[in-house]
Design a protein around this motif. Structure first.
Motif, PDB file in Angstrom:
ATOM      1  N   PHE A 184       0.833  -1.193   0.000  1.00  0.00           N
ATOM      2  CA  PHE A 184       0.000   0.000   0.000  1.00  0.00           C
ATOM      3  C   PHE A 184       0.876   1.255   0.000  1.00  0.00           C
ATOM      4  O   PHE A 184       1.926   1.285   0.657  1.00  0.00           O
ATOM      5  CB  PHE A 184      -0.929   0.013   1.216  1.00  0.00           C
ATOM      6  CG  PHE A 184      -1.925  -1.116   1.213  1.00  0.00           C
ATOM      7  CD1 PHE A 184      -3.038  -1.066   0.392  1.00  0.00           C
ATOM      8  CD2 PHE A 184      -1.720  -2.228   2.014  1.00  0.00           C
ATOM      9  CE1 PHE A 184      -3.946  -2.105   0.380  1.00  0.00           C
ATOM     10  CE2 PHE A 184      -2.619  -3.276   2.015  1.00  0.00           C
ATOM     11  CZ  PHE A 184      -3.747  -3.213   1.187  1.00  0.00           C
ATOM     12  N   PRO A 185       0.452   2.290  -0.690  1.00  0.00           N
ATOM     13  CA  PRO A 185       1.265   3.515  -0.759  1.00  0.00           C
ATOM     14  C   PRO A 185       1.288   4.264   0.567  1.00  0.00           C
ATOM     15  O   PRO A 185       0.352   4.174   1.369  1.00  0.00           O
ATOM     16  CB  PRO A 185       0.577   4.344  -1.854  1.00  0.00           C
ATOM     17  CG  PRO A 185      -0.834   3.845  -1.872  1.00  0.00           C
ATOM     18  CD  PRO A 185      -0.755   2.387  -1.532  1.00  0.00           C
ATOM     19  N   LEU A 186       2.354   5.005   0.773  1.00  0.00           N
ATOM     20  CA  LEU A 186       2.463   5.928   1.904  1.00  0.00           C
ATOM     21  C   LEU A 186       2.262   7.357   1.395  1.00  0.00           C
ATOM     22  O   LEU A 186       2.351   7.615   0.185  1.00  0.00           O
ATOM     23  CB  LEU A 186       3.834   5.806   2.575  1.00  0.00           C
ATOM     24  CG  LEU A 186       4.226   4.426   3.112  1.00  0.00           C
ATOM     25  CD1 LEU A 186       5.609   4.499   3.753  1.00  0.00           C
ATOM     26  CD2 LEU A 186       3.207   3.918   4.101  1.00  0.00           C
ATOM     27  N   PHE A 187       1.991   8.266   2.315  1.00  0.00           N
ATOM     28  CA  PHE A 187       1.743   9.647   1.917  1.00  0.00           C
ATOM     29  C   PHE A 187       2.581  10.581   2.775  1.00  0.00           C
ATOM     30  O   PHE A 187       2.710  10.405   3.983  1.00  0.00           O
ATOM     31  CB  PHE A 187       0.255   9.982   2.046  1.00  0.00           C
ATOM     32  CG  PHE A 187      -0.622   9.162   1.142  1.00  0.00           C
ATOM     33  CD1 PHE A 187      -0.820   9.534  -0.167  1.00  0.00           C
ATOM     34  CD2 PHE A 187      -1.202   7.982   1.608  1.00  0.00           C
ATOM     35  CE1 PHE A 187      -1.608   8.763  -1.005  1.00  0.00           C
ATOM     36  CE2 PHE A 187      -1.992   7.202   0.780  1.00  0.00           C
ATOM     37  CZ  PHE A 187      -2.196   7.599  -0.540  1.00  0.00           C
ATOM     38  N   LEU A 188       3.167  11.554   2.122  1.00  0.00           N
ATOM     39  CA  LEU A 188       4.007  12.555   2.783  1.00  0.00           C
ATOM     40  C   LEU A 188       3.320  13.902   2.638  1.00  0.00           C
ATOM     41  O   LEU A 188       3.143  14.403   1.525  1.00  0.00           O
ATOM     42  CB  LEU A 188       5.399  12.584   2.132  1.00  0.00           C
ATOM     43  CG  LEU A 188       6.426  13.554   2.688  1.00  0.00           C
ATOM     44  CD1 LEU A 188       6.720  13.251   4.148  1.00  0.00           C
ATOM     45  CD2 LEU A 188       7.713  13.485   1.867  1.00  0.00           C
ATOM     46  N   ASP A 189       2.893  14.482   3.755  1.00  0.00           N
ATOM     47  CA  ASP A 189       2.140  15.730   3.716  1.00  0.00           C
ATOM     48  C   ASP A 189       3.053  16.925   3.495  1.00  0.00           C
ATOM     49  O   ASP A 189       4.180  16.974   4.004  1.00  0.00           O
ATOM     50  CB  ASP A 189       1.366  15.924   5.026  1.00  0.00           C
ATOM     51  CG  ASP A 189       0.266  14.890   5.209  1.00  0.00           C
ATOM     52  OD1 ASP A 189      -0.268  14.414   4.182  1.00  0.00           O
ATOM     53  OD2 ASP A 189      -0.037  14.539   6.368  1.00  0.00           O
ATOM     54  N   VAL A 190       2.535  17.881   2.740  1.00  0.00           N
ATOM     55  CA  VAL A 190       3.231  19.154   2.587  1.00  0.00           C
ATOM     56  C   VAL A 190       3.206  19.882   3.937  1.00  0.00           C
ATOM     57  O   VAL A 190       2.163  19.927   4.596  1.00  0.00           O
ATOM     58  CB  VAL A 190       2.552  20.020   1.510  1.00  0.00           C
ATOM     59  CG1 VAL A 190       3.193  21.405   1.440  1.00  0.00           C
ATOM     60  CG2 VAL A 190       2.625  19.332   0.154  1.00  0.00           C
ATOM     61  N   PRO A 191       4.333  20.430   4.397  1.00  0.00           N
ATOM     62  CA  PRO A 191       4.329  21.116   5.700  1.00  0.00           C
ATOM     63  C   PRO A 191       3.414  22.339   5.682  1.00  0.00           C
ATOM     64  O   PRO A 191       3.178  22.948   4.640  1.00  0.00           O
ATOM     65  CB  PRO A 191       5.796  21.519   5.885  1.00  0.00           C
ATOM     66  CG  PRO A 191       6.364  21.539   4.502  1.00  0.00           C
ATOM     67  CD  PRO A 191       5.659  20.471   3.751  1.00  0.00           C
ATOM     68  N   ASP A 192       2.927  22.701   6.857  1.00  0.00           N
ATOM     69  CA  ASP A 192       1.984  23.819   6.969  1.00  0.00           C
ATOM     70  C   ASP A 192       2.563  25.115   6.409  1.00  0.00           C
ATOM     71  O   ASP A 192       1.852  25.911   5.797  1.00  0.00           O
ATOM     72  CB  ASP A 192       1.584  24.027   8.438  1.00  0.00           C
ATOM     73  CG  ASP A 192       0.771  22.856   8.983  1.00  0.00           C
ATOM     74  OD1 ASP A 192       0.152  22.139   8.166  1.00  0.00           O
ATOM     75  OD2 ASP A 192       0.770  22.653  10.213  1.00  0.00           O
ATOM     76  N   TRP A 193       3.869  25.328   6.607  1.00  0.00           N
ATOM     77  CA  TRP A 193       4.472  26.583   6.172  1.00  0.00           C
ATOM     78  C   TRP A 193       4.707  26.647   4.666  1.00  0.00           C
ATOM     79  O   TRP A 193       5.169  27.674   4.145  1.00  0.00           O
ATOM     80  CB  TRP A 193       5.775  26.842   6.921  1.00  0.00           C
ATOM     81  CG  TRP A 193       6.664  25.636   7.068  1.00  0.00           C
ATOM     82  CD1 TRP A 193       6.556  24.643   8.000  1.00  0.00           C
ATOM     83  CD2 TRP A 193       7.790  25.285   6.254  1.00  0.00           C
ATOM     84  NE1 TRP A 193       7.542  23.700   7.827  1.00  0.00           N
ATOM     85  CE2 TRP A 193       8.312  24.070   6.770  1.00  0.00           C
ATOM     86  CE3 TRP A 193       8.404  25.877   5.159  1.00  0.00           C
ATOM     87  CZ2 TRP A 193       9.417  23.444   6.213  1.00  0.00           C
ATOM     88  CZ3 TRP A 193       9.511  25.253   4.602  1.00  0.00           C
ATOM     89  CH2 TRP A 193      10.007  24.051   5.125  1.00  0.00           C
ATOM     90  N   LEU A 194       4.398  25.564   3.953  1.00  0.00           N
ATOM     91  CA  LEU A 194       4.494  25.580   2.486  1.00  0.00           C
ATOM     92  C   LEU A 194       3.151  25.264   1.822  1.00  0.00           C
ATOM     93  O   LEU A 194       3.098  25.036   0.619  1.00  0.00           O
ATOM     94  CB  LEU A 194       5.551  24.569   2.004  1.00  0.00           C
ATOM     95  CG  LEU A 194       7.017  24.982   2.207  1.00  0.00           C
ATOM     96  CD1 LEU A 194       7.941  23.867   1.764  1.00  0.00           C
ATOM     97  CD2 LEU A 194       7.324  26.273   1.455  1.00  0.00           C
ATOM     98  N   ARG A 195       2.092  25.246   2.606  1.00  0.00           N
ATOM     99  CA  ARG A 195       0.776  25.006   2.041  1.00  0.00           C
ATOM    100  C   ARG A 195       0.184  26.302   1.492  1.00  0.00           C
ATOM    101  O   ARG A 195       0.537  27.390   1.923  1.00  0.00           O
ATOM    102  CB  ARG A 195      -0.153  24.418   3.089  1.00  0.00           C
ATOM    103  CG  ARG A 195       0.146  22.975   3.412  1.00  0.00           C
ATOM    104  CD  ARG A 195      -0.833  22.411   4.422  1.00  0.00           C
ATOM    105  NE  ARG A 195      -0.504  21.034   4.740  1.00  0.00           N
ATOM    106  CZ  ARG A 195      -1.094  20.334   5.695  1.00  0.00           C
ATOM    107  NH1 ARG A 195      -2.048  20.889   6.428  1.00  0.00           N
ATOM    108  NH2 ARG A 195      -0.729  19.085   5.925  1.00  0.00           N
ATOM    109  N   GLY A 196      -0.739  26.136   0.563  1.00  0.00           N
ATOM    110  CA  GLY A 196      -1.422  27.295   0.014  1.00  0.00           C
ATOM    111  C   GLY A 196      -0.657  27.918  -1.133  1.00  0.00           C
ATOM    112  O   GLY A 196       0.500  27.578  -1.407  1.00  0.00           O
ATOM    113  N   PRO A 197      -1.289  28.873  -1.794  1.00  0.00           N
ATOM    114  CA  PRO A 197      -0.659  29.510  -2.953  1.00  0.00           C
ATOM    115  C   PRO A 197       0.149  30.750  -2.573  1.00  0.00           C
ATOM    116  O   PRO A 197       0.000  31.311  -1.493  1.00  0.00           O
ATOM    117  CB  PRO A 197      -1.870  29.906  -3.811  1.00  0.00           C
ATOM    118  CG  PRO A 197      -2.942  30.202  -2.796  1.00  0.00           C
ATOM    119  CD  PRO A 197      -2.698  29.244  -1.648  1.00  0.00           C
TER     120      PRO A 197
END
Length: 306
Positions: free
Chosen positions: A118-131
């Protein structure tokens, strides 16, 4: 197509290109210095992605995840070089291809055994989220801009390493005449292990960066490995500058081709057929680009002429 959408797609192409550069830079370094065809480079990319996803899940820190990707891929690369690759330098390229292909299978099955299918997921850090708001009213994801910045920083760092340091002098000398620098007292075995570990670390970093955009899964390195070989052929084997230029060309060509060709064909045929034909031709564009470059410059854009 609006100008804003076109600029966004160009930025997507640049982001894809610098990711390819981080992946291909290590490959072209190893290929140029050691003369080694390493098909398992994509497996090191996968190891970096899995290490990053695991550490991020345990600690919640994206920066620690990136550090883990570098360390895990570099360690795996050093072990592979000492145990397997060191025995292949004097062999022909067919032996190198077979041995490194076997490493792909070993790494893939070993990763599946450790982490499952099954794949794993790596979340984008909060300080790099959004446009991020760019000039002209363009909103572009901050994380993709960060990837572009990291790729350019890696390019600058590699240039400084190769051109301005004693280690870089040894690497360039090893590429030109390995027997001579061995005769001058340089431990060529340690140099090769260091170069291979550096290339592996870059591949692992690329895997970690991409892991926050797509899922982390077994076999994720094989598709990008093909593109990495296209990059080093276009740029010229052993040329970091060539790898950067070729990566950007491939990234922008692939991205804009996939967007613009279906739109262009829609002017002369039914939209469904235009999408089919345009997508098929877009998937061939980078190989057409490679063929054109090889016809004009058989050694690549910045490859050494024979």
């Amino acid at each position: 197509m609006s100008m804003i959408l076109l600029i966004e797609q160009v930025l997507n192409g640049l982001q894809f290109g610098v990711m390819l550069f981080v992946m291909a830079a290590g490959l072209t370094l190893v290929f140029g210095v050691m003369g080694l065809i390493n098909l398992a480079h994509g497996s090191l990319y996968m190891i970096g992605a899995f290490a990053a996803a695991t550490v991020a899940g345990m600690t919640g820190s994206f920066l620690l995840a990136l550090a883990a990707s570098l360390a895990a891929a570099a360690a795996a690369g050093a072990i592979v070089e000492v145990v397997v690759i060191r025995r292949l330098y004097a062999r022909d390229h067919l032996d190198q291809v077979l041995a490194t292909f076997a490493l792909i299978l070993i790494f893939s099955e070993g990763t599946r055994w450790l982490f499952g299918s099954f794949p794993l997921f790596l979340d984008v850090p909060d300080w790099l989220r959004g446009p991020v708001s760019l000039p002209g009213g363009i909103l572009y994801p901050a994380y993709r801009l960060a990837i572009i910045g990291v790729g350019l920083a890696v390019a600058l760092g590699l240039w400084a390493l190769i051109a301005r340091t004693r280690l870089g002098i040894r690497i360039r000398a090893g590429e030109s005449d390995r027997e001579m620098i061995a005769a001058l007292g340089v431990d060529i075995s340690k140099l090769y292990t260091l170069v291979f570990a550096l290339g592996a670390a870059l591949a692992g970093l690329a895997g970690a960066l991409v892991g926050a955009i797509q899922s982390v899964q077994v076999g994720m390195g094989e598709p990008v490995m093909i593109l990495a070989f296209v990059v080093i052929v276009i740029g010229g084997i052993g040329s970091i500058k060539g790898a950067l230029v070729a990566s950007l060309l491939v990234g922008v060509t692939d991205t804009l081709g996939g967007v613009l060709l279906p739109v262009a064909f829609a002017q002369i045929m039914q939209p469904s057929n235009a999408m089919l034909v345009g997508s098929a031709l877009a998937s061939m564009l980078i190989y057409i680009l490679m063929a054109v470059v090889l016809v004009v410059r058989p050694s690549g854009l910045y490859g050494a002429r024979a």
